[in-house]
Design a protein around this motif. Structure first.
Motif, PDB file in Angstrom:
ATOM      1  N   ARG A  17    -112.496 -54.345  57.246  1.00 31.07           N
ATOM      2  CA  ARG A  17    -112.948 -55.507  56.483  1.00 31.07           C
ATOM      3  C   ARG A  17    -113.947 -56.348  57.282  1.00 31.07           C
ATOM      4  O   ARG A  17    -114.953 -56.794  56.742  1.00 31.07           O
ATOM      5  CB  ARG A  17    -111.739 -56.355  56.073  1.00 31.07           C
ATOM      6  N   GLU A  18    -113.679 -56.556  58.555  1.00 27.91           N
ATOM      7  CA  GLU A  18    -114.564 -57.385  59.371  1.00 27.91           C
ATOM      8  C   GLU A  18    -115.969 -56.796  59.474  1.00 27.91           C
ATOM      9  O   GLU A  18    -116.953 -57.529  59.546  1.00 27.91           O
ATOM     10  CB  GLU A  18    -113.974 -57.622  60.757  1.00 27.91           C
ATOM     11  N   GLN A  21    -117.621 -57.088  55.897  1.00 28.18           N
ATOM     12  CA  GLN A  21    -117.971 -58.464  55.539  1.00 28.18           C
ATOM     13  C   GLN A  21    -119.405 -58.793  55.920  1.00 28.18           C
ATOM     14  O   GLN A  21    -120.113 -59.442  55.153  1.00 28.18           O
ATOM     15  CB  GLN A  21    -117.013 -59.456  56.189  1.00 28.18           C
ATOM     16  N   ARG A  22    -119.852 -58.349  57.070  1.00 28.44           N
ATOM     17  CA  ARG A  22    -121.239 -58.615  57.484  1.00 28.44           C
ATOM     18  C   ARG A  22    -122.215 -58.039  56.461  1.00 28.44           C
ATOM     19  O   ARG A  22    -123.188 -58.692  56.076  1.00 28.44           O
ATOM     20  CB  ARG A  22    -121.499 -58.024  58.863  1.00 28.44           C
ATOM     21  N   ASP A  25    -121.794 -59.944  53.019  1.00 35.10           N
ATOM     22  CA  ASP A  25    -122.358 -61.299  53.113  1.00 35.10           C
ATOM     23  C   ASP A  25    -123.878 -61.250  52.996  1.00 35.10           C
ATOM     24  O   ASP A  25    -124.479 -62.069  52.308  1.00 35.10           O
ATOM     25  CB  ASP A  25    -121.960 -61.974  54.427  1.00 35.10           C
ATOM     26  N   ASP A  30    -118.876 -60.727  47.295  1.00 27.99           N
ATOM     27  CA  ASP A  30    -117.524 -61.097  47.708  1.00 27.99           C
ATOM     28  C   ASP A  30    -116.897 -59.916  48.435  1.00 27.99           C
ATOM     29  O   ASP A  30    -117.019 -58.773  47.990  1.00 27.99           O
ATOM     30  CB  ASP A  30    -116.701 -61.469  46.475  1.00 27.99           C
ATOM     31  N   VAL A  31    -116.220 -60.188  49.521  1.00 25.85           N
ATOM     32  CA  VAL A  31    -115.640 -59.122  50.318  1.00 25.85           C
ATOM     33  C   VAL A  31    -114.362 -58.566  49.684  1.00 25.85           C
ATOM     34  O   VAL A  31    -114.011 -57.412  49.920  1.00 25.85           O
ATOM     35  CB  VAL A  31    -115.393 -59.588  51.774  1.00 25.85           C
ATOM     36  N   ASP A  32    -113.670 -59.328  48.871  1.00 27.70           N
ATOM     37  CA  ASP A  32    -112.398 -58.883  48.303  1.00 27.70           C
ATOM     38  C   ASP A  32    -112.559 -57.851  47.196  1.00 27.70           C
ATOM     39  O   ASP A  32    -111.807 -56.887  47.130  1.00 27.70           O
ATOM     40  CB  ASP A  32    -111.601 -60.073  47.771  1.00 27.70           C
TER      41      ASP A  32
END
Length: 113
Positions: A17-18, A21-22, A25, A30-32
């Protein structure tokens, strides 16, 4: 936590996820949960390609600095292995390939569904 990117145009891609996310973004997603539509794919691919190239250029510059610094130290430190890390380009490339395949097949890319 792992995320799964899906498209019928390619095999699923698992990414932490980390790291995802980049990318998400930068694409304004949305990351979810989300989707990159067929209409959004050309711009998303271009943005990701640009970011990958920038990260590669930064890595080359950083590597040159490290080599110069290493050359200035005592040669007795040659037995110390340099720290290896996985670059942004390496992490992002599978998703870029999925997006290219999805564009070719005119299919969306989804995650969190």
């Amino acid at each position: 936590m792992l995320m799964t990117f899906k498209s019928r145009a390619a095999a699923e891609i698992l990414m932490y996820r980390e790291h995802a996310q980049r990318i998400l973004d930068m694409l304004g997603k949305d990351v979810d949960q989300g989707v990159i539509t067929v209409a959004e794919l050309p711009a998303a691919i271009a943005r990701l390609e640009k970011e990958i190239e920038a990260s590669r250029a930064e890595a080359r510059a950083h590597q040159a600095e490290e080599e110069a610094a290493r050359d200035s130290f005592d040669k007795d430190d040659d037995d110390v292995a340099p720290v290896q890390s996985v670059s942004f380009a390496t992490r992002a490339y599978p998703l870029l390939e999925m997006m290219r395949a999805a564009l070719k097949e005119q299919l969306p890319v989804m995650w969190g569904v």
